[in-house]
Design a protein around this motif. Sequence first.
Motif, mmCIF file in Angstrom:
data_model
loop_
_atom_site.group_PDB
_atom_site.id
_atom_site.type_symbol
_atom_site.label_atom_id
_atom_site.label_comp_id
_atom_site.label_asym_id
_atom_site.label_seq_id
_atom_site.Cartn_x
_atom_site.Cartn_y
_atom_site.Cartn_z
ATOM 1 N N ASP A 257 -5.057 -7.718 -2.322
ATOM 2 C CA ASP A 257 -4.333 -8.012 -3.574
ATOM 3 C C ASP A 257 -3.454 -9.256 -3.458
ATOM 4 O OD1 ASP A 257 -2.608 -6.865 -1.783
ATOM 5 O OD2 ASP A 257 -1.599 -5.558 -3.230
ATOM 6 N N LYS B 229 -6.301 -5.160 -10.906
ATOM 7 C CA LYS B 229 -4.907 -5.578 -10.733
ATOM 8 C C LYS B 229 -4.867 -7.076 -10.438
ATOM 9 C CE LYS B 229 -1.683 -4.539 -7.454
ATOM 10 N NZ LYS B 229 -1.275 -3.684 -6.327
ATOM 11 N N LYS B 230 -3.916 -7.747 -11.041
ATOM 12 C CA LYS B 230 -3.780 -9.181 -10.802
ATOM 13 C C LYS B 230 -3.246 -9.406 -9.387
ATOM 14 C CE LYS B 230 -1.903 -13.255 -12.846
ATOM 15 N NZ LYS B 230 -0.545 -13.700 -13.017
ATOM 16 N N LYS B 231 -3.849 -10.338 -8.664
ATOM 17 C CA LYS B 231 -3.385 -10.628 -7.307
ATOM 18 C C LYS B 231 -2.041 -11.366 -7.326
ATOM 19 C CE LYS B 231 -7.753 -10.951 -4.742
ATOM 20 N NZ LYS B 231 -8.713 -10.349 -5.679
ATOM 21 N N THR B 232 -1.225 -11.145 -6.309
ATOM 22 C CA THR B 232 0.004 -11.912 -6.140
ATOM 23 C C THR B 232 -0.334 -13.195 -5.382
ATOM 24 O OG1 THR B 232 1.309 -9.898 -6.035
ATOM 25 C CG2 THR B 232 2.331 -11.893 -5.164
ATOM 26 N N ASP C 138 3.563 -17.016 -7.343
ATOM 27 C CA ASP C 138 4.604 -16.033 -7.645
ATOM 28 C C ASP C 138 5.819 -16.167 -6.739
ATOM 29 O OD1 ASP C 138 3.217 -14.399 -9.692
ATOM 30 O OD2 ASP C 138 1.774 -14.133 -8.059
#
Lengths: 342, 342
Positions: B34, B2-5, B100
């Motif tokens: 994450d 999963k892409k980290k925030t 983000d």
Amino acid sequence: MKKKTVVALDAMGGDNAPLEIVKGAVEAVNERDDIIVHLFGDEEQVRNELKKYTYPRDQIRLTHTGEVISVEESPAVAIKKKKDSSMVAGILSVKNGDCDAFISGGSSGAVLVGGQVLVGKEKGIKRAPLAPIIPNEKGVSLLIDCGANVDAKPEHLVQFAQMGSIYMKNIIGVENPRVGIVNIGAEETKGNALVKETFPLLKACPGINFIGSVEARDITKGIADVIVTEAFVGNVVLKMMEGVASTLISLIKEGMMSSTRSKIGALLVKPALKDTLKLFDATEYGGAPLLGLKGLVVKIHGNATSKETKHAIFQCVTFKEQKVNEKIREHLGIPAAPAAGE
Amino acid sequence: MKKKTVVALDAMGGDNAPLEIVKGAVEAVNERDDIIVHLFGDEEQVRNELKKYTYPRDQIRLTHTGEVISVEESPAVAIKKKKDSSMVAGILSVKNGDCDAFISGGSSGAVLVGGQVLVGKEKGIKRAPLAPIIPNEKGVSLLIDCGANVDAKPEHLVQFAQMGSIYMKNIIGVENPRVGIVNIGAEETKGNALVKETFPLLKACPGINFIGSVEARDITKGIADVIVTEAFVGNVVLKMMEGVASTLISLIKEGMMSSTRSKIGALLVKPALKDTLKLFDATEYGGAPLLGLKGLVVKIHGNATSKETKHAIFQCVTFKEQKVNEKIREHLGIPAAPAAGE
């Protein structure tokens, strides 16, 4: 002999009427001999209440009225149609000069409409604000306006500041009351269109002690004596105070009942807390006057007790003795036309 | 994987910066893998704070900035001139897609201006409201708008209701959130011009659960999940909550210290009261998002602690994962133009 102040009292207005209202009238006349309370309401019900007490007979009068205005009714329609209501009869007794002031815990809307339509505004007064006393950490302030007439103009707010200052000085005894306008920041450049337009007018207004913007956060800190705002915001300020205080106190009570340990603690802190919370209770200062009328009309809480009723009666005496309406006329340069019944 | 925030954090913003802010960042990355927190601030000061802790090195980044925007400065001027400030650099990292979301406890005005000017509003969004979570007896509500743009129009308030509903559903997890408009009475006929004009628009608005007027007294009772109002009134609601709660709690503490008896009681109730008052503390829900922007900008309190900072970081992750901005665009029929950095 000093002339007695005659206060008309709506014996049918509010959740605790006639019981607490009549009781408040009796307590008032038992405490002071310079007052006559004129009750308006259902004769049988009121007499049944009066029977419970001893009091100087010549200080309580009673006029029977056959109707009651409820909070559900349209205020304008009710005031027009219900001529035989305790509210209309009581207000008319001020208009025609029989009584010096009128107090009701009934429909706020009907009190506001009745005051303005039946008693009428002083010439030159653009809007009659409802101005309750609110508690703060150090004492009390006057919140002006909390009435039903929203979307005020800058010139209304300036008159509120003037009338509020006279009230706080003469009724509450605050010398040179500090006037603040509710705003979203302390700087003169902040605010909505109404506040920005009103700010320089208040700054330039003679005879008031304008201290600038007051943030809502500082209202309960006691930063100003007269809190000027238009009625929509005033209503939000007043009801946030009530709502937040009631929520917090109920959460605290719940918290104290959550364990045996805290229950014992609660018993020990209870007397001290009771005294403290009394500080945050403005009922000792009576009700909210509708200022700028040709007579005095006062709204007390719908759930007013005898204590609030009694203090509202005393407040009417002070209002008359201090000639607040005369001072408002003088300060605002209103020609000294005779007030209602004068 | 999963892409980290990646969350940009203004390490210099607020009264407790950089200490509590850096601590919050460390706590966040120690709790979840994450997340990457990108700190913007004075390198030496931030490194001195970071030194105190152990944490996964690859989850904290640092960009040195030489300037700080203070609360005294004009927001518009500061955002324009202080290109090397932690605020401007952090916000730009969202605009250009490196991060983000951006979080700051610094000048509210600068966060609002920076968000709108540098990140920009979504096409079709008329005004970007600041929407803090406020506590009530049963949980929390979203108060929308508390920002600096006052004198809103009815169509602004309708968008606030739509965006607020999406936020409460996706971030707080309230199904079919109840939307109320702050008013001075429960009836549709009450209110100022803005409320009267907005009421029928909200009633007719598809996709929201409009329950009508909410009196200020009922806000802390938890009567609605999304409390719609224009920013001046929203500011008064928010600051009355803070002011009344702080005044009452300090009066209660004082009261408890007034006698030996009550002091002993206070010791016994203290743990239970602490738990109760925690209910009335919204810092667990993070900060106030500025909604309707092409990226996420979140304002935390000026006195935010590490806890509030950490929760605001988590809130940004949920915001991204739940695709709140995509849902706002979809719900409002905004063409799916790429958001900032996408």
